[in-house]
Design an enzyme around this catalytic site. Structure first.
Site, PDB file in Angstrom:
ATOM      1  N   GLY A  51       4.393   0.524  -4.409  1.00  0.00           N
ATOM      2  CA  GLY A  51       3.700   0.992  -5.606  1.00  0.00           C
ATOM      3  C   GLY A  51       3.544   2.488  -5.522  1.00  0.00           C
ATOM      4  CD  GLU A  52       1.532   7.316  -6.538  1.00  0.00           C
ATOM      5  OE1 GLU A  52       2.204   8.195  -5.988  1.00  0.00           O
ATOM      6  OE2 GLU A  52       0.286   7.249  -6.461  1.00  0.00           O
ATOM      7  CB  SER A  53       1.004   5.866  -1.129  1.00  0.00           C
ATOM      8  OG  SER A  53       1.538   7.141  -1.380  1.00  0.00           O
ATOM      9  CB  CYS A  83       7.896   1.028  -0.563  1.00  0.00           C
ATOM     10  SG  CYS A  83       8.641   2.503  -1.271  1.00  0.00           S
ATOM     11  CB  ILE A 132      12.010   2.196  -5.560  1.00  0.00           C
ATOM     12  CG1 ILE A 132      12.962   1.020  -5.849  1.00  0.00           C
ATOM     13  CG2 ILE A 132      11.503   2.829  -6.846  1.00  0.00           C
ATOM     14  CD1 ILE A 132      12.290  -0.172  -6.510  1.00  0.00           C
ATOM     15  CG  HIS A 168      10.769  -2.170  -2.864  1.00  0.00           C
ATOM     16  ND1 HIS A 168       9.449  -2.361  -3.233  1.00  0.00           N
ATOM     17  CD2 HIS A 168      10.971  -0.839  -2.880  1.00  0.00           C
ATOM     18  CE1 HIS A 168       8.879  -1.203  -3.451  1.00  0.00           C
ATOM     19  NE2 HIS A 168       9.783  -0.259  -3.251  1.00  0.00           N
ATOM     20  CD  GLU A 170       9.017  -6.022  -2.613  1.00  0.00           C
ATOM     21  OE1 GLU A 170       9.520  -5.949  -1.474  1.00  0.00           O
ATOM     22  OE2 GLU A 170       8.553  -5.031  -3.219  1.00  0.00           O
TER      23      GLU A 170
END
Ligand code: GLN
Length: 194
Positions: A51-53, A83, A132, A168, A170
């Site tokens: 996501g966005e850390s 990620c 990503i 990723h 998943e």
């Protein structure tokens, strides 16, 4: 393990938590979304998704999850970070993993790409991985085992029962990395697809 079926928590403040839940469902392992400290009770393992850390770090602070997450790790609960989840585990964030993750490490030209490479402990040939805006491991301590690297930069590492991946797993329709994590965690898969 107790007789009760294992339960894996997936941090669900932001990012790609549902895709991880689908992967574990396919392996016959139950998951629970984690948003507040009480959701950590009784977990056998935990996933910190991509996501966005920065957003995730703010959410962790807002919900008071930092100390409970560190306590969970110190108590030996296995953790998988992918990620942004890898970034959050590092020395300057939660301080759970003895690594320094470099954000967006592959540069502007390579925001997103796919690559095939071998991962130590994963049988059956190279893993197909999606990156990503991915981090890599810039520094790591002696207790950290590098499972895979790209151009000399670690992209899959393990420290005890903690696994961190730059990519990723998943999202690529293969479950070998999730199986590797279950093995590391001592949890048995019971999915139909075995
Ligand atoms: N670039 C993101 C960050 O720094 C991580 C990207 C991801 O998780 N796919 O937080």
């Amino acid at each position: 393990m107790s007789d009760a079926s294992p339960l894996i928590g997936v941090l669900a403040l932001q990012g790609g938590f549902e895709a991880h839940q689908r992967m574990f469902a396919g392996l016959g392992v139950k998951t629970r979304q984690v948003r507040v400290p009480a959701d950590l009770t009784g977990l056998d393992a935990l996933v910190l998704p991509g996501g966005e850390s920065t957003t995730m770090t703010l959410g962790i602070e807002r919900e008071g999850l930092g100390d409970p997450l560190r306590e969970l790790a110190a108590g030996g609960t296995p953790i998988l970070g992918t990620c942004a989840g890898m970034i959050i585990l590092d020395r300057v964030h939660l301080g759970i993993l003895d690594v320094l993750a470099q954000r967006n490490a592959f540069g502007r030209q390579l925001h997103s790409f796919e690559a095939d490479f071998d991962v130590a402990g994963v049988e059956g040939g190279p893993v197909h991985a999606v990156f990503i805006r991915a981090p890599w491991i810039a520094e790591h301590g002696p207790g950290v085992e590098v499972l895979a690297q790209i151009d000399g930069h670690p992209v899959a590492v393990r420290q005890g029962r903690i696994v961190a991946l730059s990519f990723h797993p998943e999202l690529t329709g293969e479950d070998r990395l999730h199986r590797l994590f279950l093995t590391t965690a001592g949890i048995e898969a019971s999915g139909r697809e075995q």
